[in-house]
Motif scaffolding. Structure first.
Motif, PDB file in Angstrom:
ATOM      1  N   ALA A  62       0.843  -1.276   0.084  1.00  0.00           N
ATOM      2  CA  ALA A  62       0.078  -0.165  -0.021  1.00  0.00           C
ATOM      3  C   ALA A  62       0.938   1.266  -0.180  1.00  0.00           C
ATOM      4  O   ALA A  62       0.377   2.105   0.250  1.00  0.00           O
ATOM      5  N   LEU A  63       2.524   1.065  -0.070  1.00  0.00           N
ATOM      6  CA  LEU A  63       2.964   2.588   0.274  1.00  0.00           C
ATOM      7  C   LEU A  63       3.136   3.102  -1.027  1.00  0.00           C
ATOM      8  O   LEU A  63       2.837   3.149  -2.331  1.00  0.00           O
ATOM      9  N   ALA A  64       3.185   4.937  -1.406  1.00  0.00           N
ATOM     10  CA  ALA A  64       3.584   5.177  -2.567  1.00  0.00           C
ATOM     11  C   ALA A  64       4.411   5.265  -3.249  1.00  0.00           C
ATOM     12  O   ALA A  64       5.905   4.652  -2.238  1.00  0.00           O
ATOM     13  N   TRP A  65       4.704   5.292  -4.211  1.00  0.00           N
ATOM     14  CA  TRP A  65       6.275   5.685  -4.800  1.00  0.00           C
ATOM     15  C   TRP A  65       7.168   6.292  -3.792  1.00  0.00           C
ATOM     16  O   TRP A  65       6.229   6.914  -3.213  1.00  0.00           O
ATOM     17  N   ARG A  66       7.991   5.835  -3.771  1.00  0.00           N
ATOM     18  CA  ARG A  66       9.229   6.579  -2.904  1.00  0.00           C
ATOM     19  C   ARG A  66       8.400   6.651  -1.335  1.00  0.00           C
ATOM     20  O   ARG A  66       9.052   6.783   0.048  1.00  0.00           O
ATOM     21  N   GLY A  67       8.215   5.538  -0.706  1.00  0.00           N
ATOM     22  CA  GLY A  67       7.138   4.947   0.496  1.00  0.00           C
ATOM     23  C   GLY A  67       8.258   4.557   1.857  1.00  0.00           C
ATOM     24  O   GLY A  67       9.252   4.431   1.187  1.00  0.00           O
ATOM     25  N   ARG A  68       8.064   5.139   2.226  1.00  0.00           N
ATOM     26  CA  ARG A  68       9.121   4.397   3.542  1.00  0.00           C
ATOM     27  C   ARG A  68       8.454   3.845   4.888  1.00  0.00           C
ATOM     28  O   ARG A  68       6.946   4.274   5.392  1.00  0.00           O
ATOM     29  N   LEU A  69       8.610   2.629   5.061  1.00  0.00           N
ATOM     30  CA  LEU A  69       7.358   2.017   6.072  1.00  0.00           C
ATOM     31  C   LEU A  69       8.940   1.688   7.494  1.00  0.00           C
ATOM     32  O   LEU A  69      10.378   0.715   7.283  1.00  0.00           O
ATOM     33  N   VAL A  70       9.103   1.842   8.765  1.00  0.00           N
ATOM     34  CA  VAL A  70       9.067   1.977   9.821  1.00  0.00           C
ATOM     35  C   VAL A  70       8.450   0.397  10.490  1.00  0.00           C
ATOM     36  O   VAL A  70       7.417   0.120  11.078  1.00  0.00           O
TER      37      VAL A  70
END
Length: 335
Positions: free
Chosen positions: A231-239
């Motif tokens: 579900a992340l967008a382009w250049r998204g970050r998951l922590v």
């Protein structure tokens, strides 16, 4: 002084008792804190059971992140004096009337901030702050998905993200928790109990945002991590903050490359040791936001120190709706 004591590792509610102990004396670089309030945390259960990565020597007094008044200072301590109100990031020893804490890990409390609020926000708000701002590099106008939003860190992440000008999606498995999160500022609720979550989570995010999310704060791991990654967008970050969902997930590196996304982890205690100035800035921001009415602790319940075993049992069996805070002093003392 009265303090909780653990003589053998085991079931927290069964091995934790109240005992009379000698009041400690602060050593070099330490302060002695009269504990006014201290929250119970899931990590305390892990420490008491002997399953934590670092086992304290037996016997020991558990408890992290006390709020209180400095009673005395040790050699070399010039930044603090008796009477100062502080939140202390002591790693252990805080289920007690007095505890020792490193002087460089104490943070001045505003006069108007209740001790119980500070204790309830400790460990949760600093973790959420670093996840959002240091690891996630959140910018105003971006969209954040918080997995496990009904927990202490999740609730803090919702409020902090909203205060930072983000659109916030709160991911929960229990729909009964939705009103609390909407009240905390969530713009939309994401159902993590939906069937076929691998696709349904992304569908819900797309419906709420028209695309993907810029930042995911993940306390759950397991299938929730894998679904949120999609579900992340382009250049998204998951922590990655924890694995409360159970299984520790794995990442296929080619997926990171294709979407230009990144996955990072957060272990907050490392920052206290390696970047103390950053932690001080974090708490200064949190306290300022609290003073401005932009953040607050999640609903809390207070209990006396004598009821610590009962409190730990309730925490372990998930019978606590919000934060559980111990008050080691007299019930008549102001918080």
């Amino acid at each position: 002084m009265r303090a909780a004591i653990v003589r053998d590792f085991g079931t927290p509610s069964e091995v934790t008792a109240i005992a009379e102990l000698q009041r400690p004396t602060p050593g070099k670089g330490e302060v002695l804190l009269r504990v006014k309030a201290v929250s119970l945390n899931y990590v305390d259960l892990v420490v008491i059971s002997g399953r934590y990565q670092f086992k304290p020597p037996l016997p020991f007094t558990p408890g992290k992140g006390p709020a209180g008044i400095i009673e005395a200072v040790g050699e070399g301590v010039t930044a603090w004096k008796p009477g100062d109100r502080v939140l202390a990031m002591a790693e252990i020893g805080s289920y007690a009337e007095f505890t020792l804490a490193p002087a460089d890990q104490c943070y001045a409390l505003p006069d108007a901030m209740p001790f119980a609020d500070a204790a309830a926000m400790a460990l949760a708000y600093d973790t959420a702050w670093f996840a959002l701002h240091e690891r996630g590099r959140l910018q105003a106008g971006e969209t954040v998905l918080v997995l496990g939003a009904s927990g202490a860190v999740g609730h803090a992440a919702v409020m902090l993200a909203k205060a930072a000008g983000a659109k916030v999606l709160a991911g929960i498995t229990n729909p009964a928790k939705a009103p609390m999160l909407v009240d905390a500022g969530a713009d939309a609720i994401i159902d993590l109990a939906a069937p076929d979550l691998r696709d349904k989570l992304r569908d819900q995010v797309k419906a709420a945002t028209g695309g993907g999310v810029d930042v995911v704060i993940d306390m759950l791991g397991d299938v929730y991590f894998e679904a949120a990654l999609r579900a992340l967008a382009w250049r998204g970050r998951l922590v990655v903050v924890g694995f409360a969902g159970g299984r520790i997930p794995e990442v296929k590196a080619n997926y990171l490359l294709v979407k230009n996304i990144e996955v990072s982890g957060l272990q907050i205690s490392d920052y206290r040791k390696r970047r103390p100035a950053d932690v001080a800035a974090c708490f200064a921001d949190i306290f300022a936001l609290h003073g401005a009415g932009k953040v607050r602790p999640m609903p809390m319940e207070t209990m006396p120190l004598d009821d610590v075993a009962q409190a730990l049992g309730r925490l372990a069996t998930r019978q606590v709706a919000g934060r559980l805070v111990l008050l080691p002093g007299s019930r008549t003392e102001p918080l």
